[in-house]
Design an enzyme around this catalytic site. Structure first.
Site, mmCIF file in Angstrom:
data_model
loop_
_atom_site.group_PDB
_atom_site.id
_atom_site.type_symbol
_atom_site.label_atom_id
_atom_site.label_comp_id
_atom_site.label_asym_id
_atom_site.label_seq_id
_atom_site.Cartn_x
_atom_site.Cartn_y
_atom_site.Cartn_z
ATOM 1 N N ASP A 1 -4.375 -61.567 93.208
ATOM 2 C CA ASP A 1 -4.346 -61.587 91.751
ATOM 3 C C ASP A 1 -4.716 -60.226 91.179
ATOM 4 O O ASP A 1 -5.525 -59.496 91.768
ATOM 5 C CB ASP A 1 -5.321 -62.660 91.244
ATOM 6 C CG ASP A 1 -5.035 -63.073 89.816
ATOM 7 O OD1 ASP A 1 -3.930 -62.784 89.317
ATOM 8 O OD2 ASP A 1 -5.922 -63.681 89.192
ATOM 9 N N ASN B 1 4.761 -69.752 88.697
ATOM 10 C CA ASN B 1 5.114 -68.400 88.260
ATOM 11 C C ASN B 1 6.497 -68.308 87.612
ATOM 12 O O ASN B 1 6.822 -67.295 86.988
ATOM 13 C CB ASN B 1 5.039 -67.409 89.427
ATOM 14 C CG ASN B 1 3.622 -67.060 89.832
ATOM 15 O OD1 ASN B 1 3.370 -66.674 90.968
ATOM 16 N ND2 ASN B 1 2.666 -67.216 88.919
#
Length: 241
Positions: free
Chosen positions: A19, A67
């Site tokens: 991340d 996503n």
């Protein structure tokens, strides 16, 4: 101290929620895809470091089922990056003894990318130095849903008895059925959540949430996190003897 209570010398299987690529780029006044490219380069460094630290299996969260909610331009850029990564790194991965596997649902991925994934898996299938698993269009709940559907099909077809279904049986239908469960899950960028990653497999994993953004997560930081894992006592539900 019993075997189930021992302090682990080091994790054999490390999973990473990579991340912070977008934020890393934004901090530098660059587009988010610039950060994703930097993150891909960091993957290479971490993979190469694994043998030195006794890490046999590395699983990375590249693209989640959630996503797809990102902008069309970012998603398209990421898909292009995945294709480029496979084409560019295939020979190095082969030469360095890395076996590559992909987990996740391939149905939504474009045909060219799926073909490249298949080719890379086949190309590196004899390697055993490091097992790199790339989670692409992956979600833990989606994986469990697909696994239970396949399991139910086997029961309905009479190839499996419902009475014999247990957690060991279900595990055989997961994307990761050939892999050991992760010992350590690392999430970068300061977020403290698991984001639908390896929900079943990480039941007894240790977690490390660190502030470092993924493109800055280098070999030294990796070594520090692994050293911290080695100091933990893993009891797997037992108590101290």
């Amino acid at each position: 101290m019993t075997a189930t209570q021992s302090t682990a010398p080091g994790p054999r299987h490390v999973a990473c929620i990579m991340d912070g690529n977008g934020r890393w780029a934004t901090q530098r006044g660059r587009p988010r895809l610039f950060g994703h490219h930097a993150g891909a380069r960091r993957v290479k460094e971490i993979v190469r470091a694994c043998p030195d630290f006794g890490v046999k299996y590395l699983t990375i969260f590249a693209f989640s089922t959630e996503n797809w909610k990102r902008t069309q331009s970012e998603v398209a850029g990421l898909m292009k990056l995945f294709r480029r990564y496979i084409q560019k790194e295939a020979r190095d991965l082969l030469a360095e003894g890395v076996r590559v596997r992909f987990i996740g649902d391939r149905i939504r991925l474009d045909d060219k990318l799926v073909r490249l994934m298949d080719e890379l898996e086949l190309l590196t299938s004899s390697n055993d130095k490091v097992h790199l698993t790339i989670a692409l269009n992956y979600g833990g709940r989606d994986e469990l849903g697909r696994a239970t559907k396949r399991l139910a099909h086997e029961v309905a077809a009479g190839r499996l008895s419902a009475a014999d279904v247990d957690e060991t049986t279900l595990a055989r239908f997961l994307d990761t059925h050939v892999l050991p469960d992760p010992d350590l899950v690392i999430r970068t960028s300061g977020e403290a959540r698991i984001s639908n990653f390896l929900l079943w497999q990480s039941a007894y994993a240790e977690y490390e949430f660190i502030d470092t953004l993924w493109p800055d997560f280098n070999r030294a930081e990796f070594a520090r996190v692994l050293a911290g894992y080695g100091a933990r006592e893993r009891r797997f539900g037992a108590i101290r003897a």
